[in-house]
Design an enzyme around this catalytic site. Structure first.
Site, mmCIF file in Angstrom:
data_model
loop_
_atom_site.group_PDB
_atom_site.id
_atom_site.type_symbol
_atom_site.label_atom_id
_atom_site.label_comp_id
_atom_site.label_asym_id
_atom_site.label_seq_id
_atom_site.Cartn_x
_atom_site.Cartn_y
_atom_site.Cartn_z
ATOM 1 N N ARG A 95 1.038 -1.078 0.062
ATOM 2 C CA ARG A 95 0.257 0.024 0.028
ATOM 3 C C ARG A 95 0.724 1.349 -0.018
ATOM 4 N NH1 ARG A 95 -4.732 -0.051 4.168
ATOM 5 N NH2 ARG A 95 -5.253 1.660 2.674
ATOM 6 N N CYS A 96 2.095 1.163 0.186
ATOM 7 C CA CYS A 96 3.199 2.191 0.054
ATOM 8 C C CYS A 96 3.856 2.392 -1.206
ATOM 9 C CB CYS A 96 4.093 1.936 1.324
ATOM 10 S SG CYS A 96 5.456 3.056 1.366
#
Length: 143
Positions: free
Chosen positions: A11-12
């Site tokens: 998600r980064c």
């Protein structure tokens, strides 16, 4: 079996860009999604030692939990900070990459270029379009 490991959070954006730079060498790293499979205390301590950084430098201060747990308190010991990261892996800054050339917290993502054993094979731009590698496989000036 890969000789490159990335402690990754999909998600980064920085983590995704770092993974893409690794793959741009033709290597397929071992991917450890550390939120699903957190490191042990021994592994976390080893990674910190390999990076030769203070424990506090590995904590993700941008997380809401950082403030809630008052982790900015300078009186907190390294053990207390590690306890917080182990109890709440989201507090571990990412991505961490381990290669035969070293271990590094890859922020910004192009920091991984210093420890990759293979050269970049193609042009590469970050998800936001920022160029990092040119068509010759060389770093773009200023990167």
């Amino acid at each position: 079996m890969s000789n490159i490991t990335i402690y990754h959070n999909p998600r980064c954006g920085t983590s995704r860009n770092t993974l893409a730079l690794i793959r741009n060498t033709g290597a397929e790293p071992e991917i450890i999604e550390y939120l699903l499979t957190p490191p042990t205390r021994e592994k976390l301590a080893a990674l910190i030692a390999q990076m030769a950084i203070p424990v506090r430098e590995l904590i993700r201060a941008k997380e809401k939990l950082y403030d809630e747990l008052q982790l900015d308190d300078p009186a907190l010991s390294d053990d207390a900070l590690m306890d917080a990261m182990l109890a709440h892996p989201i507090l571990i800054n990412r991505p961490i990459v381990v290669t035969p050339l070293g271990t590094r917290l890859c922020r910004p993502s192009e920091a991984v270029l210093d420890i990759l054993p293979l050269p970049q094979r193609a042009a590469f731009a970050k998800e936001d379009g920022e160029p990092v590698i040119d068509e010759k496989g060389e770093r773009v000036a200023g990167r």
